[in-house]
Design a protein around this motif. Structure first.
Motif, mmCIF file in Angstrom:
data_model
loop_
_atom_site.group_PDB
_atom_site.id
_atom_site.type_symbol
_atom_site.label_atom_id
_atom_site.label_comp_id
_atom_site.label_asym_id
_atom_site.label_seq_id
_atom_site.Cartn_x
_atom_site.Cartn_y
_atom_site.Cartn_z
ATOM 1 N N GLN A 193 33.997 51.021 33.272
ATOM 2 C CA GLN A 193 34.192 51.994 34.241
ATOM 3 C C GLN A 193 34.927 51.320 35.425
ATOM 4 O O GLN A 193 36.168 51.606 35.913
ATOM 5 N N TRP A 194 34.519 50.209 35.791
ATOM 6 C CA TRP A 194 35.455 49.231 36.648
ATOM 7 C C TRP A 194 36.697 48.721 36.135
ATOM 8 O O TRP A 194 37.670 48.664 36.964
ATOM 9 N N GLN A 195 36.530 48.346 34.969
ATOM 10 C CA GLN A 195 38.151 48.038 34.371
ATOM 11 C C GLN A 195 39.007 49.109 34.679
ATOM 12 O O GLN A 195 40.176 48.732 35.035
ATOM 13 N N GLU A 196 38.510 50.189 34.236
ATOM 14 C CA GLU A 196 39.441 51.316 34.277
ATOM 15 C C GLU A 196 39.947 51.490 35.791
ATOM 16 O O GLU A 196 41.217 51.703 36.094
ATOM 17 N N GLY A 233 42.495 53.002 39.309
ATOM 18 C CA GLY A 233 42.308 53.817 40.538
ATOM 19 C C GLY A 233 41.008 54.842 40.621
ATOM 20 O O GLY A 233 40.533 54.904 39.534
ATOM 21 N N ARG A 234 41.045 55.459 41.523
ATOM 22 C CA ARG A 234 40.199 56.445 41.673
ATOM 23 C C ARG A 234 40.011 57.519 40.639
ATOM 24 O O ARG A 234 39.099 57.903 40.336
ATOM 25 N N ALA A 235 41.282 57.809 40.062
ATOM 26 C CA ALA A 235 41.109 58.714 39.066
ATOM 27 C C ALA A 235 40.649 58.313 37.777
ATOM 28 O O ALA A 235 39.811 59.328 36.886
ATOM 29 N N ALA A 236 40.319 57.123 37.553
ATOM 30 C CA ALA A 236 39.516 56.682 36.535
ATOM 31 C C ALA A 236 37.997 56.795 36.499
ATOM 32 O O ALA A 236 37.118 56.702 35.519
ATOM 33 N N ARG A 252 37.602 42.280 45.063
ATOM 34 C CA ARG A 252 36.390 42.958 45.512
ATOM 35 C C ARG A 252 35.760 43.609 44.302
ATOM 36 O O ARG A 252 34.527 43.420 44.206
ATOM 37 N N THR A 253 36.794 44.272 43.439
ATOM 38 C CA THR A 253 35.805 44.978 42.241
ATOM 39 C C THR A 253 35.437 44.143 41.302
ATOM 40 O O THR A 253 34.063 44.326 40.756
#
Length: 181
Positions: free
Chosen positions: A65-68, A73-76, A151-152
């Protein structure tokens, strides 16, 4: 597996440090489940709902999920609301199943999936602009409104490390095995 094998020798500076920190966190999580049967991986050993297989499954899903998010961005993000009470029941059930081994799932398959997701994150780390900033979805657990890719990646490292600690407690409760010590 990804066709692109990244190692800390192909990266330098900050990217090499991020790669190594994530590789170390993943190592300890995978180390904790070595030698387990599927039944053991699915067994609850504490009052928590968490299981070792469920943790591998969850960390895989979260990292994916964080890859996306880093790219889209937020839409993922699957959720974007005040809390889980806004989720439709089927979406909430899907989320909860992210923490559970389902009938027919094997620890081996979960670990293979995790390796594939890790490989994609490593490939992304090798080339993505670490300074790209994405807006976070609305959620009570985010203090900030946006994160950089850097940061992600730090969040993925922290999440993996935190769940590695959970896994160590569950494994020790299961059969006395400790990852360290």
């Amino acid at each position: 597996m990804s066709t692109m094998a990244i190692t800390n020798t192909t990266l330098n500076g900050e990217r090499a440090d991020l790669f190594q920190a994530l590789a170390n966190a993943r190592h300890f999580l995978r180390f904790t489940v070595q030698g387990l049967s599927d039944e053991q991986a699915a067994q609850r050993t504490t009052v928590s709902e968490l299981t070792l297989g469920g943790l591998i499954k969850h960390v895989s899903a979260v990292e994916g999920q964080w890859q996306e998010f880093m790219v889209k961005g937020r839409a993922a993000m699957a959720w974007d609301g005040a809390d889980f009470s806004d989720m439709p029941p089927e979406a909430l059930e899907m989320f909860l199943n992210e923490f559970r081994m389902q009938p027919g799932e094997t620890l081996e398959a979960l670990l293979e999936n995790y390796a594939q997701i890790a490989s994609r994150t490593d490939a992304l780390l090798a080339q993505i602009d670490l300074d790209t900033v994405q807006e976070l979805p609305a959620a009570p657990w985010f203090v900030d409104s946006q994160w950089s890719v850097r940061r992600t990646l730090l969040h993925i490292i922290a999440e993996t490390t935190q769940h590695s600690g959970h896994a160590d407690i569950i494994r020790e409760s299961l059969d006395g095995q400790k990852s360290m010590g």
